[in-house]
Design a protein around this motif. Structure first.
Motif, mmCIF file in Angstrom:
data_model
loop_
_atom_site.group_PDB
_atom_site.id
_atom_site.type_symbol
_atom_site.label_atom_id
_atom_site.label_comp_id
_atom_site.label_asym_id
_atom_site.label_seq_id
_atom_site.Cartn_x
_atom_site.Cartn_y
_atom_site.Cartn_z
ATOM 1 N N SER A 194 63.544 90.891 -11.625
ATOM 2 C CA SER A 194 63.898 92.185 -12.216
ATOM 3 C C SER A 194 63.043 93.318 -11.647
ATOM 4 C CB SER A 194 63.717 92.130 -13.734
ATOM 5 O OG SER A 194 62.371 91.801 -14.069
ATOM 6 N N ASP A 195 61.838 92.961 -11.132
ATOM 7 C CA ASP A 195 61.010 94.001 -10.528
ATOM 8 C C ASP A 195 61.246 94.094 -9.021
ATOM 9 O OD1 ASP A 195 59.988 91.624 -9.821
ATOM 10 O OD2 ASP A 195 57.898 92.094 -10.350
ATOM 11 N N ALA A 196 62.302 93.448 -8.521
ATOM 12 C CA ALA A 196 62.792 93.531 -7.130
ATOM 13 C C ALA A 196 61.904 92.813 -6.125
ATOM 14 C CB ALA A 196 62.986 94.982 -6.721
ATOM 15 N N HIS A 197 60.996 91.967 -6.565
ATOM 16 C CA HIS A 197 60.279 91.207 -5.545
ATOM 17 C C HIS A 197 61.121 89.976 -5.169
ATOM 18 C CE1 HIS A 197 58.913 88.804 -9.057
ATOM 19 N NE2 HIS A 197 58.825 87.804 -8.141
ATOM 20 N N ILE A 198 60.936 89.531 -3.896
ATOM 21 C CA ILE A 198 61.774 88.451 -3.344
ATOM 22 C C ILE A 198 61.329 87.100 -3.888
ATOM 23 C CG2 ILE A 198 62.528 87.306 -1.222
ATOM 24 C CD1 ILE A 198 62.073 89.947 0.243
ATOM 25 N N ALA A 228 68.758 95.526 -8.897
ATOM 26 C CA ALA A 228 70.033 95.786 -9.557
ATOM 27 C C ALA A 228 69.756 96.287 -10.982
ATOM 28 C CB ALA A 228 70.854 94.516 -9.587
ATOM 29 N N THR A 229 70.660 97.136 -11.526
ATOM 30 C CA THR A 229 70.483 97.699 -12.880
ATOM 31 C C THR A 229 71.763 97.500 -13.669
ATOM 32 O OG1 THR A 229 71.206 99.892 -12.147
ATOM 33 C CG2 THR A 229 68.835 99.436 -12.069
ATOM 34 N N LEU A 230 71.594 97.425 -15.012
ATOM 35 C CA LEU A 230 72.696 97.371 -15.951
ATOM 36 C C LEU A 230 72.448 98.443 -17.002
ATOM 37 C CD1 LEU A 230 75.272 95.958 -16.919
ATOM 38 C CD2 LEU A 230 73.807 94.441 -18.277
ATOM 39 N N ASP A 231 73.285 99.515 -16.954
ATOM 40 C CA ASP A 231 73.085 100.687 -17.821
ATOM 41 C C ASP A 231 71.682 101.259 -17.660
ATOM 42 O OD1 ASP A 231 75.683 100.520 -18.757
ATOM 43 O OD2 ASP A 231 75.125 99.353 -20.537
ATOM 44 N N GLY A 232 71.222 101.260 -16.384
ATOM 45 C CA GLY A 232 69.927 101.860 -16.081
ATOM 46 C C GLY A 232 68.752 100.946 -16.260
ATOM 47 N N ARG A 233 68.962 99.720 -16.733
ATOM 48 C CA ARG A 233 67.856 98.777 -16.928
ATOM 49 C C ARG A 233 67.815 97.793 -15.755
ATOM 50 N NH1 ARG A 233 70.338 98.883 -21.944
ATOM 51 N NH2 ARG A 233 71.321 96.864 -21.520
#
Length: 250
Positions: A194-198, A228-233
């Motif tokens: 969720s924090d975009a690390h691989i 990726a985000t869902l409703d900004g999250r």
């Protein structure tokens, strides 16, 4: 000539003062003057005794003196009676109102008698609504609930993860692949937190050349990604990176 009695002077003063007040006083004064004139005339016209002889004259003198005394007493009595009558009349005249006041009072009484009595004002009757003989049935009102319209739920706004090529270098063409004229398209799947690390990378579609696939995978692992985000999250997701290898034809 004999001096007038002070009482008579007072009486005359009253007569003169009351003379100008009303016509009644003038009439009373005129009557008094007439009475005085008549009394003086009677006194002057009274016959004396005939002079028959000295003896008779001597005898007649006491009689004439007595008659004069009697006449003077009668006149004084008559004047006293008139005086009392006049003083009483003057007192009554002073107490009575003048004719002008009597006339005013009479006119006011006539006007009051002629004026009709005020008519009593009749009150307007209050209108009363007559009852309606027709029976009215009580209407029963039943509240009907309005139909509930289900509103469509808004679709969630989703964004996909993407590679940021500004954070890393693109893979370079291997010299061996250039000599061997190797080309193709490589697709790499990158699992992201969720924090975009691989978390992991894998080749989901090969270019047909293992050398090009490995070079592409190593270069992508050094890059950064937008989560990726869902409703900004931010959400954990898998990014898909497509890379094309192609030689420039001379």
């Amino acid at each position: 000539m004999a001096e007038e009695n002070p009482e008579n002077q007072t009486l005359m003063g009253k007569l003169a003062a009351l003379l100008g007040k009303s016509a009644e006083y003038s009439i009373a004064f005129a009557l008094l003057a007439v009475c005085l004139i008549v009394g003086v005339a009677v006194w002057l016209l009274q016959p004396g005794a005939p002079p028959a002889s000295n003896a008779n004259n001597q005898l007649a003198r006491p009689t004439q003196t007595q008659s004069s005394a009697t006449t003077g007493a009668d006149e004084q009595a008559a004047l006293g009676a008139w005086k009392q009558k006049l003083e009483g009349g003057f007192d009554q005249a002073e107490k009575r109102p003048s004719r002008t006041e009597d006339r005013k009072e009479i006119q006011e009484r006539k006007q009051q008698a002629e004026e009709p009595p005020p008519k009593p004002q009749a009150k307007a009757p209050t209108p009363v609504a007559a009852p309606d003989p027709t029976p009215v049935a009580a209407a029963r009102v039943v509240a009907t609930p309005a139909p509930v319209v289900a509103l469509p739920k808004p679709q969630p706004v989703r964004t996909n993860a993407a590679i940021d090529w500004s954070s890393c270098k693109r893979p370079s063409y291997p010299e061996t692949s250039i000599r061997k004229n190797e080309e193709g398209v490589v697709i790499i799947d990158v699992d992201l937190a969720s924090d975009a690390h691989i978390i992991n990378t894998r080749v989901s579609q090969s270019s047909g050349h293992e050398r090009l696939d490995a070079t592409t995978q190593r270069a992508i692992e050094k890059c950064r990604f937008n989560p990726a985000t869902l409703d900004g999250r931010p959400q954990a997701s898998t990014a898909v990176v497509r890379f094309t290898w192609a030689l420039q034809k001379k």
